[in-house]
Design a protein around this motif. Structure first.
Motif, mmCIF file in Angstrom:
data_model
loop_
_atom_site.group_PDB
_atom_site.id
_atom_site.type_symbol
_atom_site.label_atom_id
_atom_site.label_comp_id
_atom_site.label_asym_id
_atom_site.label_seq_id
_atom_site.Cartn_x
_atom_site.Cartn_y
_atom_site.Cartn_z
ATOM 1 N N ARG A 1 6.014 -17.289 10.797
ATOM 2 C CA ARG A 1 4.944 -16.465 10.195
ATOM 3 C C ARG A 1 4.697 -15.221 11.026
ATOM 4 O O ARG A 1 4.558 -14.118 10.495
ATOM 5 C CB ARG A 1 3.639 -17.261 10.139
ATOM 6 C CG ARG A 1 3.541 -18.062 8.908
ATOM 7 C CD ARG A 1 2.076 -18.236 8.447
ATOM 8 N NE ARG A 1 2.126 -19.228 7.411
ATOM 9 C CZ ARG A 1 1.742 -20.487 7.554
ATOM 10 N NH1 ARG A 1 1.188 -20.906 8.679
ATOM 11 N NH2 ARG A 1 1.885 -21.339 6.574
ATOM 12 N N LYS B 1 8.407 -20.392 1.842
ATOM 13 C CA LYS B 1 7.122 -19.943 1.260
ATOM 14 C C LYS B 1 6.513 -18.772 2.015
ATOM 15 O O LYS B 1 5.508 -18.213 1.579
ATOM 16 C CB LYS B 1 6.116 -21.103 1.279
ATOM 17 C CG LYS B 1 6.449 -22.193 0.289
ATOM 18 C CD LYS B 1 5.240 -23.082 0.042
ATOM 19 C CE LYS B 1 5.611 -24.226 -0.868
ATOM 20 N NZ LYS B 1 5.527 -25.535 -0.198
ATOM 21 N N ASP C 1 5.670 -15.265 3.087
ATOM 22 C CA ASP C 1 5.831 -13.914 2.534
ATOM 23 C C ASP C 1 6.455 -12.996 3.564
ATOM 24 O O ASP C 1 6.105 -13.048 4.740
ATOM 25 C CB ASP C 1 4.459 -13.322 2.153
ATOM 26 C CG ASP C 1 3.946 -13.934 0.871
ATOM 27 O OD1 ASP C 1 4.776 -14.500 0.133
ATOM 28 O OD2 ASP C 1 2.722 -13.870 0.628
ATOM 29 N N GLU D 1 12.941 -12.567 3.894
ATOM 30 C CA GLU D 1 13.811 -12.400 2.715
ATOM 31 C C GLU D 1 15.026 -13.309 2.764
ATOM 32 O O GLU D 1 15.618 -13.632 1.741
ATOM 33 C CB GLU D 1 14.299 -10.954 2.633
ATOM 34 C CG GLU D 1 13.192 -9.943 2.772
ATOM 35 C CD GLU D 1 12.931 -9.213 1.484
ATOM 36 O OE1 GLU D 1 13.410 -9.669 0.432
ATOM 37 O OE2 GLU D 1 12.242 -8.179 1.541
ATOM 38 N N LYS E 1 15.204 -17.897 -0.781
ATOM 39 C CA LYS E 1 15.472 -17.144 0.457
ATOM 40 C C LYS E 1 16.595 -17.763 1.279
ATOM 41 O O LYS E 1 17.140 -17.118 2.175
ATOM 42 C CB LYS E 1 14.198 -17.068 1.292
ATOM 43 C CG LYS E 1 13.118 -16.278 0.579
ATOM 44 C CD LYS E 1 11.811 -16.298 1.296
ATOM 45 C CE LYS E 1 10.786 -15.571 0.444
ATOM 46 N NZ LYS E 1 9.438 -15.698 0.981
#
Ligand code: 5AD
Ligand code: SF4
Length: 431
Positions: free
Chosen positions: A184, A218, A220, A223, A248
């Motif tokens: 993250r 999951k 964001d 990619e 991804k």
């Protein structure tokens, strides 16, 4: 503030360890040196999986004799797998070394360096080989848009040729929450591609490996997700379905085969047969038809006959890998096969390696040809060394693409129409 330079020899795991240590040192009051000449502290992080890397390492350390004579306070440390394997013997091989620090002790590196600076006595820190590493999350990353994330350490497989279980200890998995926190943070900082690393990623124990992929999928901003290396014994249809279904997760599987002979596979303690591997590869290809599959081979394992080697070539023809890393066997004590007679002569190993490479190159070309005319998504990773206007990047299937473009595209995802396929590279035009 003392300046540190880290020289790394070896695999992705070592590269990530060096990056981790640099980050940890930067956050502990050290600075990064621009070159070896400019450094107060030089660390050598070396792989010990094959003998070649170790020979280069000791040559490099010996080359520092003059520098050390000039700079009496220079600190030289040996870290990583070779440190763990040689322990105090490293000091006999290379008396210039001030301290030795194994992979398990790497979080202690700032205090080890400070102890050397204060006391200037040789230090050996190799006692934490089986311990879980503390979660430190240093910020520093060598690259800006793709990052390696270690998901665990060590290996319990004991393939008979392999030194890893001895130098990286027993298998330990990081907690999923720590891995997610790191991923993250990378996403928030603009990283696009994450490669999960482990000696044996798919035997991850924090949750099922497919589940871990699902959680990272999951996040964001990320990619692309890659992972390496997988062992066939833990490669399941569940994992192949995760590759197929999670948008991804890149369609690439690196699955070391090592040999196509059942007799050799047994001596290697690989726990699968040629038939079982072939079946797995077929399931993968069926579930992920556009995916790539790559592998590792060892030629000249003790007792490998011409017949055994032929079995390897035959299996290669059936599986048709996109590419393969190929290695000549070398004994790596205390790995078990070091006690077997290294029976295949050097020239024979070279001939077998050549035959394998020739066949692989032919198959790689056949596997790449269908890409001609297709438009593929490429993550641009740099300028081609030979030519500054040519950019290089990778497809989702991990193939290298070269195309003309502005270097401001580095770190971006672009679409490239492939015009020409060679065995190790695709050439194209950005659309
Ligand atoms: N000799 C040659 N190659 C080796 N590898 C591991 N140990 C040895 C050895 N003793 C290769 C295997 C492994 C890759 C990382 O290195 O193919 O998959
Ligand atoms: Fe070595 Fe085998 Fe473990 Fe891979 S799975 S690190 S080859 S012992």
């Amino acid at each position: 503030m003392k300046k540190v330079f880290i020289k790394t020899f070896g695999c992705q795991m070592n590269i990530r360890d060096s990056e981790f240590m640099m980050g940890h040192l930067l956050e502990s009051g050290f600075r990064a040196a621009k070159s070896i000449q400019n450094a107060d502290i030089i660390l050598f992080n070396s792989c010990s999986v094959r003998k070649h890397a170790e020979d280069r390492l000791f040559g490099n350390i010996a080359d520092l004799r003059k520098l050390k004579a000039k700079k009496r306070d220079l600190v030289i440390g040996l870290i990583g797998c070779t440190a763990q394997s040689h322990k105090q013997k490293a000091l006999e091989n290379a008396p210039l070394i001030d301290f030795v620090c194994g992979p398990g002790n790497e979080a202690d590196i700032p205090s080890l360096i400070n102890a050397v600076l204060l006391g200037r006595c040789a230090i050996i820190a190799t006692d934490k080989v089986d311990e879980k590493r503390p979660e430190l999350f240093p910020k520093y990353r060598a690259e800006k848009f793709k990052a390696h994330v270690s998901i665990g350490e060590g290996c319990n497989n004991f393939c008979s040729y392999c030194i890893v279980p001895y130098v990286r200890g027993k298998e330990r998995s990081r907690d999923a929450k720590d891995i997610i926190r790191e991923a993250r943070d990378l996403a928030e900082r603009g990283f696009k591609e994450i490669t999960l690393l482990g000696q044996n990623v798919n035997s991850y124990k924090g949750c099922s490996f497919a589940k871990l992929l699902e959680k990272i999928n999951k996040i964001d901003g990320i990619e692309r997700i890659r992972f390496m290396t997988s062992h066939p014994k833990d490669a399941t249809p569940e994992l192949f379905k995760a590759i197929r279904d999670l948008d991804k997760v890149c369609e690439h599987l690196h699955l070391p085969l090592q040999s196509g002979s059942d007799r050799i596979l047994k001596l290697m303690n690989r726990r699968y047969t040629a038939k079982k591997y072939l079946k797995l590869a077929e399931i993968y290809k069926k579930l992920v038809p556009e995916g790539s599959i790559t592998t590792d081979f060892i030629v000249g394992f003790p007792g490998e006959t011409k017949r055994d080697f032929q079995d390897t070539l035959d299996l290669m023809k059936k599986i048709r890998f996109d590419s393969a890393f190929t290695f000549k066997y070398s004994p790596r004590p205390p790995a078990r096969s070091a006690r077997f007679k290294d029976s295949v002569k050097k020239e024979e190993k070279e001939d077998r390696l050549k035959a394998l490479l020739e066949l692989q190159s032919k198959i790689s070309l056949e596997r790449n040809k269908p890409a001609e005319g297709k438009i593929l998504e490429v993550l641009v990773d740099g300028v081609n060394k030979k030519d500054a206007v040519m950019l290089t990047g990778r497809t989702r299937t991990n193939k290298v693409v070269v195309f003309e473009g502005d270097k401001r595209l580095v770190g971006k995802l672009v679409n490239v129409r492939i015009e020409y396929a060679a065995p190790y590279v695709l050439k194209g035009r950005k659309i």
